[in-house]
Design an enzyme around this catalytic site. Structure first.
Site, mmCIF file in Angstrom:
data_model
loop_
_atom_site.group_PDB
_atom_site.id
_atom_site.type_symbol
_atom_site.label_atom_id
_atom_site.label_comp_id
_atom_site.label_asym_id
_atom_site.label_seq_id
_atom_site.Cartn_x
_atom_site.Cartn_y
_atom_site.Cartn_z
ATOM 1 N N CYS A 91 -5.372 -54.687 95.192
ATOM 2 C CA CYS A 91 -4.894 -54.214 96.582
ATOM 3 C C CYS A 91 -5.850 -54.019 97.559
ATOM 4 C CB CYS A 91 -3.465 -53.567 96.510
ATOM 5 S SG CYS A 91 -2.702 -53.258 97.801
ATOM 6 N N TYR A 92 -5.839 -52.581 97.783
ATOM 7 C CA TYR A 92 -6.996 -52.129 98.763
ATOM 8 C C TYR A 92 -8.357 -52.465 98.158
ATOM 9 C CZ TYR A 92 -9.585 -48.638 101.465
ATOM 10 O OH TYR A 92 -10.870 -48.047 102.043
ATOM 11 N N HIS A 180 0.060 -55.008 92.489
ATOM 12 C CA HIS A 180 -0.368 -54.195 91.477
ATOM 13 C C HIS A 180 0.249 -54.437 89.992
ATOM 14 C CE1 HIS A 180 -1.224 -50.929 94.360
ATOM 15 N NE2 HIS A 180 -0.481 -51.494 95.156
ATOM 16 N N GLU A 182 -0.209 -53.105 87.234
ATOM 17 C CA GLU A 182 0.231 -51.955 86.481
ATOM 18 C C GLU A 182 1.460 -51.410 86.415
ATOM 19 O OE1 GLU A 182 -1.468 -50.222 90.378
ATOM 20 O OE2 GLU A 182 -1.674 -52.058 89.532
ATOM 21 N N SER A 235 -0.578 -20.054 74.531
ATOM 22 C CA SER A 235 0.616 -19.736 75.297
ATOM 23 C C SER A 235 1.874 -19.948 74.722
ATOM 24 C CB SER A 235 0.493 -20.828 76.327
ATOM 25 O OG SER A 235 0.946 -22.136 75.914
ATOM 26 N N GLY A 236 1.617 -20.768 73.218
ATOM 27 C CA GLY A 236 2.862 -21.098 72.514
ATOM 28 C C GLY A 236 3.200 -22.503 72.566
ATOM 29 N N GLY A 237 2.658 -23.282 73.698
ATOM 30 C CA GLY A 237 2.669 -24.486 74.020
ATOM 31 C C GLY A 237 1.774 -25.372 73.032
ATOM 32 N N VAL A 238 2.299 -26.844 73.092
ATOM 33 C CA VAL A 238 1.493 -27.719 72.437
ATOM 34 C C VAL A 238 0.004 -27.962 72.844
ATOM 35 C CG1 VAL A 238 1.330 -30.229 71.926
ATOM 36 C CG2 VAL A 238 3.530 -29.364 72.270
ATOM 37 N N SER A 240 -2.237 -25.766 74.061
ATOM 38 C CA SER A 240 -3.223 -24.658 73.728
ATOM 39 C C SER A 240 -3.380 -24.570 72.389
ATOM 40 C CB SER A 240 -2.863 -23.236 74.337
ATOM 41 O OG SER A 240 -1.698 -23.064 73.797
ATOM 42 N N LYS A 389 -0.413 -35.850 77.754
ATOM 43 C CA LYS A 389 0.483 -35.102 76.864
ATOM 44 C C LYS A 389 0.720 -36.168 75.614
ATOM 45 C CE LYS A 389 2.500 -31.836 77.245
ATOM 46 N NZ LYS A 389 2.445 -30.243 77.130
#
Length: 534
Positions: A91-92, A180, A182, A235-238, A240, A389
């Site tokens: 495109c651009y 595009h 993609e 943090s208890g998250g995936v 960290s 993620k």
């Protein structure tokens, strides 16, 4: 990733501001080729240091004629030709190639937006084995068009309106698409990207997560001195947790993990997380209750960005204090801080470091990126900062992190502070939110749909609404529910719950959570909204 992986088979994307740019990154990685996105205005030196095998110039909202329109380094043309590096303009990006190599771009007589049909005009061109006259549906979004090509370029495809849709100059290694490839609205777009990568660029599909793990282990071992101490805020998250597991594999007990209860956690989160760390992950973790410190600093603060920066600052203060405790114990201070920063965090918070971007916008400052204080003493180790993620989950699976833990929905670093618009310290807002959120998440799990959802949570709305409960008039708060599906967090669609499920859920929340008499459902996609409310 480390220097080695991005010096072999790297596809470098120069970003000129398109909303689809990072989708290009994802599409190429899905083909087992490593891709990295940096600012389109990056210096030649920063590009050359990455030693790309191919370069893609993204689309963008600008006109190449506009004053101050972003452009690649003027030295780039000579560099790619001298190194035989193929360049694909989208495109651009196509219009920049045409303009900078001596062609002409004008405002289009007929704008082309949305689904359009193109027709192949050259055999054995950018579309591989497609025959002349073959047609395909593509997604276009441009107001300018190439009206005269540079010397040596050929038209490979035209739109059904006769405009240039694809160009190439094989001898010089330049290619362009005026649409595009993609996006999913270009059904054969991935075939074109594959042909460009594997046939034209002769790149091999060799990017594997095991290779990333092996390399990151080497990088961390070489970076961290034999006597250096490293701390990690869990943090208890995936994110960290996977980062800590990776670093622990590299340096063992020199890693000291810290879990901070900042008073902004979900229902029984502290107890649940610590049990998982100790029983399943066997990580050495110290727990600190700093809820009073965080909440006192947040008192009266209503502006989201300010909240994020205060939280980021306070986390660093606690890490510094933890470092002093380790110094007393071991006779030396920690040198590094491990963070589970992901690529979307970096993208949304600021342009990638060193990109020199002047046209990318900060969506919000993640507490672990844009929210960090400038005078921080600790050096950062961010082994996941170029991963999305889903790639982090794959990496965790390779390292043996329990699948049940890897499937946990994302939880923001600032915690419930970004799910209570306004002052989080007022009344019992946090407790009210915790109870509503717990009912929501547990109901999703009981219904067997937790794994179908990328992220689900409740939001406390600081507004009072009239209701009737127990035959009496009430004037209580409203709770908003948010649940989305996504692959990487960069884009998201709202999850379409069964209406019976929602009716029962609303009844439960209003009956069981004191101070709530209204439940709302957020049915906004990303974009235009972000997943979190603040």
């Amino acid at each position: 990733m480390g220097a080695q992986s991005i010096k072999s088979n790297l596809v470098l994307i120069l970003d000129f501001g398109s909303q689809y740019t990072h989708l290009i990154t994802r599409r190429i990685r899905a083909l087992n080729v490593f891709s990295l996105c940096i600012s389109g205005t990056s210096t030649l030196q920063s590009i050359a240091e990455l030693n790309p095998s191919a370069i893609i110039l993204s689309g963008g909202p600008h006109s190449v004629h506009a004053e101050g329109a972003p452009c690649f380094s003027p030295e780039l043309i000579h560099y790619v030709e001298s190194k035989n590096i193929p360049v694909l303009g989208i495109c651009y990006g196509l219009q920049l190639i045409v303009q900078k190599l001596g062609g002409e771009v004008k405002v289009a007589g007929k704008h082309e937006y949305g689904r359009m049909e193109i027709e192949v005009a050259k055999a054995d061109g950018l579309f591989g084995n497609k025959k002349v006259g073959a047609k395909q549906s593509v997604w276009m979004s441009h107001g300018d068009e190439a009206v005269r090509l540079p010397e040596g370029f050929e038209v490979v495809a035209r739109s059904n309106q006769g405009a240039v849709a694809a160009i190439e100059n094989r001898a010089r290694g330049f290619y362009g698409l005026q649409y595009h490839p993609e996006v999913t609205h270009s059904p054969e777009g991935m075939d074109t990207l594959k042909y460009f990568l594997f046939d034209i660029c002769e790149i091999s599909a060799s990017w594997k997560m095991q290779d990333i793990l092996d390399e990151e282990l080497k990088v961390i071992k070489s970076k961290v001195g034999p006597n250096d101490l490293v701390i990690c805020g869990l943090s208890g998250g995936v994110d960290s947790t996977v980062a800590a597991t990776l670093v622990h594999k590299a340096i063992g007990d020199r890693l000291h993990c810290l879990f901070v209860d900042n008073g902004l956690l979900r229902w029984r989160e502290r107890e649940r997380v610590m049990e998982t760390f100790e029983r399943d992950l066997h990580l050495p973790v110290t727990c600190v209750d700093a809820s009073e410190k965080f909440l006192s600093r947040l008192k009266g603060v209503t502006e989201p960005e300010k909240k994020r920066k205060i939280i980021g600052e306070e986390f660093i203060n606690i890490f510094d204090s933890f470092g002093q405790e380790l110094k007393q114990k071991y006779g030396k201070e920690p040198v590094y801080l491990v963070q589970g920063t992901l690529y979307p965090d970096v993208i949304e918070s600021c342009p990638p470091p060193g990109s020199g971007s002047t046209h990318s916008h900060t969506i919000k400052s993640h507490h672990n990126v844009g929210g960090l204080p400038k005078n921080m003493k600790l050096k950062l180790i961010e082994p996941l900062k170029l991963l999305f993620k889903d790639e982090v989950r794959e990496l965790g699976k390779i390292m043996g992190v329990p699948e049940g833990f890897l499937k946990r929905h994302p939880f923001p670093g600032p915690g419930l502070a970004v799910r209570v618009p306004g002052d989080v310290t007022l009344g019992n807002h946090l407790d009210t939110l915790r109870k509503a959120d717990e009912i929501f998440i547990q109901s999703i799990k009981d219904a067997g749909i937790y794994d179908n959802i990328w992220q689900a949570f409740a939001v406390f709305l600081p507004v009072l609404t009239v209701g009737v409960q127990g035959d009496q008039r009430t004037y209580s708060h409203a709770i908003a529910l948010r649940a989305v599906t996504s692959h990487d967090g960069m884009t998201a669609d709202w999850y379409d719950f069964d209406h019976k499920f929602l009716a029962e859920l609303s009844t439960r929340i209003c009956n069981e959570v004191v101070g709530v008499n209204r439940v709302l459902m957020d049915i906004t996609s990303k974009p235009p909204s972000t997943i979190e409310w603040e």
